[in-house]
Design a protein around this motif. Structure first.
Motif, PDB file in Angstrom:
ATOM      1  N   LEU B 137       0.835  -1.204   0.000  1.00 51.35           N
ATOM      2  CA  LEU B 137       0.000   0.000   0.000  1.00 51.35           C
ATOM      3  C   LEU B 137       0.865   1.248   0.000  1.00 51.35           C
ATOM      4  O   LEU B 137       0.577   2.219  -0.680  1.00 51.35           O
ATOM      5  CB  LEU B 137      -0.922   0.012   1.222  1.00 51.35           C
ATOM      6  CG  LEU B 137      -2.188  -0.823   1.099  1.00 51.35           C
ATOM      7  CD1 LEU B 137      -2.930  -0.835   2.431  1.00 51.35           C
ATOM      8  CD2 LEU B 137      -3.095  -0.264   0.014  1.00 51.35           C
ATOM      9  N   LYS B 138       1.946   1.168   0.786  1.00 53.03           N
ATOM     10  CA  LYS B 138       2.852   2.312   0.886  1.00 53.03           C
ATOM     11  C   LYS B 138       3.526   2.562  -0.468  1.00 53.03           C
ATOM     12  O   LYS B 138       3.607   3.692  -0.929  1.00 53.03           O
ATOM     13  CB  LYS B 138       3.903   2.030   1.962  1.00 53.03           C
ATOM     14  CG  LYS B 138       4.563   3.273   2.490  1.00 53.03           C
ATOM     15  CD  LYS B 138       5.497   2.966   3.652  1.00 53.03           C
ATOM     16  CE  LYS B 138       6.731   3.827   3.587  1.00 53.03           C
ATOM     17  NZ  LYS B 138       7.979   3.100   3.341  1.00 53.03           N
ATOM     18  N   THR B 139       4.004   1.488  -1.090  1.00 55.56           N
ATOM     19  CA  THR B 139       4.652   1.624  -2.397  1.00 55.56           C
ATOM     20  C   THR B 139       3.682   2.207  -3.414  1.00 55.56           C
ATOM     21  O   THR B 139       4.032   3.077  -4.210  1.00 55.56           O
ATOM     22  CB  THR B 139       5.124   0.246  -2.895  1.00 55.56           C
ATOM     23  OG1 THR B 139       5.737  -0.420  -1.815  1.00 55.56           O
ATOM     24  CG2 THR B 139       6.098   0.381  -4.028  1.00 55.56           C
ATOM     25  N   ASN B 140       2.455   1.708  -3.376  1.00 51.70           N
ATOM     26  CA  ASN B 140       1.433   2.200  -4.284  1.00 51.70           C
ATOM     27  C   ASN B 140       1.181   3.682  -4.096  1.00 51.70           C
ATOM     28  O   ASN B 140       1.054   4.439  -5.055  1.00 51.70           O
ATOM     29  CB  ASN B 140       0.118   1.473  -4.001  1.00 51.70           C
ATOM     30  CG  ASN B 140      -0.237   0.583  -5.155  1.00 51.70           C
ATOM     31  OD1 ASN B 140       0.148   0.851  -6.274  1.00 51.70           O
ATOM     32  ND2 ASN B 140      -0.977  -0.462  -4.878  1.00 51.70           N
ATOM     33  N   ASP B 141       1.132   4.054  -2.834  1.00 53.10           N
ATOM     34  CA  ASP B 141       0.882   5.437  -2.484  1.00 53.10           C
ATOM     35  C   ASP B 141       2.029   6.320  -2.969  1.00 53.10           C
ATOM     36  O   ASP B 141       1.816   7.410  -3.502  1.00 53.10           O
ATOM     37  CB  ASP B 141       0.730   5.527  -0.966  1.00 53.10           C
ATOM     38  CG  ASP B 141       0.247   6.891  -0.543  1.00 53.10           C
ATOM     39  OD1 ASP B 141      -0.785   7.309  -1.086  1.00 53.10           O
ATOM     40  OD2 ASP B 141       0.907   7.514   0.302  1.00 53.10           O
ATOM     41  N   GLU B 142       3.261   5.814  -2.807  1.00 50.48           N
ATOM     42  CA  GLU B 142       4.434   6.567  -3.261  1.00 50.48           C
ATOM     43  C   GLU B 142       4.407   6.740  -4.767  1.00 50.48           C
ATOM     44  O   GLU B 142       4.726   7.796  -5.298  1.00 50.48           O
ATOM     45  CB  GLU B 142       5.719   5.847  -2.842  1.00 50.48           C
ATOM     46  CG  GLU B 142       6.101   6.122  -1.413  1.00 50.48           C
ATOM     47  CD  GLU B 142       7.170   5.178  -0.898  1.00 50.48           C
ATOM     48  OE1 GLU B 142       7.560   5.322   0.266  1.00 50.48           O
ATOM     49  OE2 GLU B 142       7.596   4.272  -1.648  1.00 50.48           O
ATOM     50  N   LEU B 143       3.986   5.682  -5.443  1.00 48.54           N
ATOM     51  CA  LEU B 143       3.895   5.731  -6.892  1.00 48.54           C
ATOM     52  C   LEU B 143       2.877   6.783  -7.323  1.00 48.54           C
ATOM     53  O   LEU B 143       3.115   7.566  -8.237  1.00 48.54           O
ATOM     54  CB  LEU B 143       3.485   4.356  -7.416  1.00 48.54           C
ATOM     55  CG  LEU B 143       3.635   4.155  -8.920  1.00 48.54           C
ATOM     56  CD1 LEU B 143       5.089   4.215  -9.326  1.00 48.54           C
ATOM     57  CD2 LEU B 143       3.021   2.835  -9.344  1.00 48.54           C
ATOM     58  N   TYR B 148       1.868  12.064  -9.626  1.00 49.95           N
ATOM     59  CA  TYR B 148       1.271  13.380  -9.477  1.00 49.95           C
ATOM     60  C   TYR B 148       2.325  14.470  -9.619  1.00 49.95           C
ATOM     61  O   TYR B 148       2.124  15.456 -10.301  1.00 49.95           O
ATOM     62  CB  TYR B 148       0.549  13.495  -8.137  1.00 49.95           C
ATOM     63  CG  TYR B 148      -0.595  14.471  -8.216  1.00 49.95           C
ATOM     64  CD1 TYR B 148      -1.797  14.099  -8.813  1.00 49.95           C
ATOM     65  CD2 TYR B 148      -0.473  15.754  -7.742  1.00 49.95           C
ATOM     66  CE1 TYR B 148      -2.841  14.979  -8.923  1.00 49.95           C
ATOM     67  CE2 TYR B 148      -1.521  16.651  -7.843  1.00 49.95           C
ATOM     68  CZ  TYR B 148      -2.707  16.255  -8.431  1.00 49.95           C
ATOM     69  OH  TYR B 148      -3.740  17.140  -8.545  1.00 49.95           O
ATOM     70  N   SER B 149       3.480  14.241  -8.993  1.00 46.96           N
ATOM     71  CA  SER B 149       4.503  15.277  -9.092  1.00 46.96           C
ATOM     72  C   SER B 149       5.160  15.259 -10.463  1.00 46.96           C
ATOM     73  O   SER B 149       5.601  16.290 -10.953  1.00 46.96           O
ATOM     74  CB  SER B 149       5.531  15.160  -7.967  1.00 46.96           C
ATOM     75  OG  SER B 149       6.200  13.947  -8.066  1.00 46.96           O
ATOM     76  N   ALA B 150       5.196  14.071 -11.094  1.00 44.83           N
ATOM     77  CA  ALA B 150       5.727  14.047 -12.467  1.00 44.83           C
ATOM     78  C   ALA B 150       4.835  14.883 -13.362  1.00 44.83           C
ATOM     79  O   ALA B 150       5.304  15.608 -14.230  1.00 44.83           O
ATOM     80  CB  ALA B 150       5.804  12.613 -12.987  1.00 44.83           C
ATOM     81  N   SER B 151       3.540  14.775 -13.096  1.00 44.69           N
ATOM     82  CA  SER B 151       2.594  15.502 -13.915  1.00 44.69           C
ATOM     83  C   SER B 151       2.703  16.994 -13.672  1.00 44.69           C
ATOM     84  O   SER B 151       2.525  17.787 -14.572  1.00 44.69           O
ATOM     85  CB  SER B 151       1.180  15.033 -13.613  1.00 44.69           C
ATOM     86  OG  SER B 151       0.240  15.940 -14.100  1.00 44.69           O
TER      87      SER B 151
END
Lengths: 135, 361
Positions: B137-143, B148-151
């Motif tokens: 879940l944490k990894t998913n959240d980081e992704l 979002y920040s890439a965008s």
């Protein structure tokens, strides 16, 4: 062609504010352009301005510190309807996420979602299509 | 050394409690209780990992007791001991998931020991699974946050550069060649960011269906892409029979990727480069063909072109990011479409895509 538009730019990024003002001036799109780095100040301005001083068009960024574009829209909706009626908002963001796009188009004042950099030809065409400036 | 697992044993026969504790206290941290009430008191203060109870007790049965412990410690392993032939209720309890294991009285110590080891394993794997899930879940959240920040955070300064370049290009007194080079590089980088976001949006979102007009869709895309190279001849042939219900976002991503490849991989010679798009939409499905007169794909690369980060070795300035066709394939998988490719080096490439019409439920 000189348009009688008054445009308000809200963006925390000073470079983009500078650029967008230049683009608007180069195309003589407006006779008045005001810049706000802080969306809260922009809101304060609208809150105290008389109807005559309201802009016809607001170009609004989404990602801003303190108050982001969504929050601005929420506050904006509390302003007098007779002032808001003559003003259109166009979102101008570097976000290309569909979710952001869908989210803002739910606000009745928002007429479009454009992605950065501002494509001035696209903006002019859009304003013509919406009947905001003369074709 | 790992901490001993905590085991609670509930039985109204005190002798059983004493012998159980004596046998198992070296391997486990043992707690005992003479009845359900005493047991609940213990459970309030101590997190028990394995709960064992006798079925036949006053006040409430073992199964009833175990059932009530599920809310307190959902991960605990529950073991029932029965001396009587009331097997039906035991089987029922196991099937309903209230009891994990059961032992018959009188027990054999070695067998009971094996069952206890088994219970420990179950408990450990439950905890591990939970841990892995939290990590996931944490990894998913980081992704999510990365995308979002890439965008935004990556695109934002890039778009400022592009704005400055476009402004500078309006000034005739400046040397335009430099700005063209900067603009091209910025657009290339932006395309890569857009690709990453497309991939993410495709993997996250479900199909969103709408009524599609292929003629409109295709010309909108071509209008957008023809700016890449104005010398290209586009030939389109769209035949749409009746309504087509499909995912316009994914279809757009697919067509943009394939058509921009068709534009990009032209021959270096000055001969006319043609991109032909044929669309035949029918009740069952739509067939899209994208044909170019470009450099073609070497047969040895063909099986790999839909793999992530695979790049066919071509001249340097035509190097792709290796993600475009992968996104095409992923998007097609989501909407039940298929893609095939035929290519002849120095003659051209044809992509054929078939997507089912969702008008038929």
């Amino acid at each position: 062609m000189i348009n009688n538009l008054s445009i308000m730019l809200i963006d925390d990024n000073v470079i983009d504010l500078f650029l967008n003002k230049k683009f608007i001036e180069a195309h003589k799109l407006a006779n008045k352009t005001t810049k706000f780095e802080d969306s809260h100040e922009a809101f304060q301005y609208l809150h105290s301005a008389s109807a005559a001083d309201w802009p016809n068009l607001i170009l609004l960024d989404i990602h801003m510190p303190i108050m982001d574009g969504f929050e601005f829209l929420e506050l904006y909706n509390t302003l007098p309807i007779e002032n808001r009626e003559k003003t259109n908002i166009i979102m101008l963001s570097s976000s290309i996420l569909m979710s952001d796009n869908e989210k803002v188009l739910k606000y009745p004042s928002v007429i479009a979602f454009l992605t950065k950099p501002l494509n001035i030809t696209e903006l002019v065409q859009l304003l013509k299509d919406k009947g905001i400036i003369k074709p | 050394m790992l901490e001993k697992l905590k085991v609670l044993y509930v039985d109204d026969e005190e002798n059983n409690l004493i012998s159980f504790q004596a046998y198992f206290k070296r391997q486990y941290q043992i707690y005992t209780a003479k009845g359900a009430l005493e047991a609940f008191g213990l459970l309030k203060d101590i997190e028990i990992n394995i709960i064992i109870t006798d079925q036949k007790m006053p006040v409430m049965t073992g199964i009833e007791f175990l059932e009530k412990t599920i809310d307190i410690y959902p991960d605990a392993v529950r073991l029932l001991i029965t001396g009587h032939a009331d097997l039906d209720s035991v089987i029922d309890a196991i099937n309903r998931g209230q009891v994990n294991k059961y032992v018959q009285k009188p027990w054999d110590w070695e067998k009971l020991n094996l069952i206890m080891e088994n219970c420990s394993d179950i408990y450990k794997s439950r905890v591990e699974l939970k841990l892995k899930n939290t990590e996931l879940l944490k990894t998913n959240d980081e992704l999510n946050r990365f995308i979002y920040s890439a965008s935004h955070d990556l695109r934002s300064p890039l778009m400022s550069i592009l704005g400055v370049v476009q402004l500078a290009k309006m000034d005739d007194s400046l040397d335009q060649e430099y700005f063209d080079i900067i603009e091209n590089s910025v657009l290339k980088l932006d395309k890569y960011i857009r690709n990453i976001i497309d991939y993410y949006q495709n993997s996250r979102s479900d199909e969103s269906l709408e009524n599609l007009n292929f003629n409109e869709l295709l010309h909108e895309i071509i209008d957008m892409l023809k700016n890449q190279d104005h010398s290209i001849k586009f030939v389109t042939d769209v035949k749409q029979k009746g309504e087509f219900i499909g995912d316009s976002f994914r279809l757009r991503v697919i067509l943009i990727n394939i058509i921009s490849n068709a534009i990009k991989y032209r021959k270096p010679s000055s001969e006319q480069h043609t991109v032909t798009v044929k669309i035949v939409s029918e009740n069952e499905s739509v067939n899209l063909q994208i044909i170019d007169s470009g450099i073609g794909i070497n047969p040895e690369h063909l099986p790999n072109i839909f793999k992530m980060f695979y790049r066919a070795q071509i001249s340097n300035n035509k190097q792709g990011s290796g993600i475009g066709l992968y996104i095409v394939k992923e998007s097609l998988d989501k909407i039940g479409g298929t893609i095939s490719v035929t290519s002849t080096p120095h003659v051209g490439t044809t992509f054929e895509i078939i997507i089912p019409n969702k008008i038929n439920p």
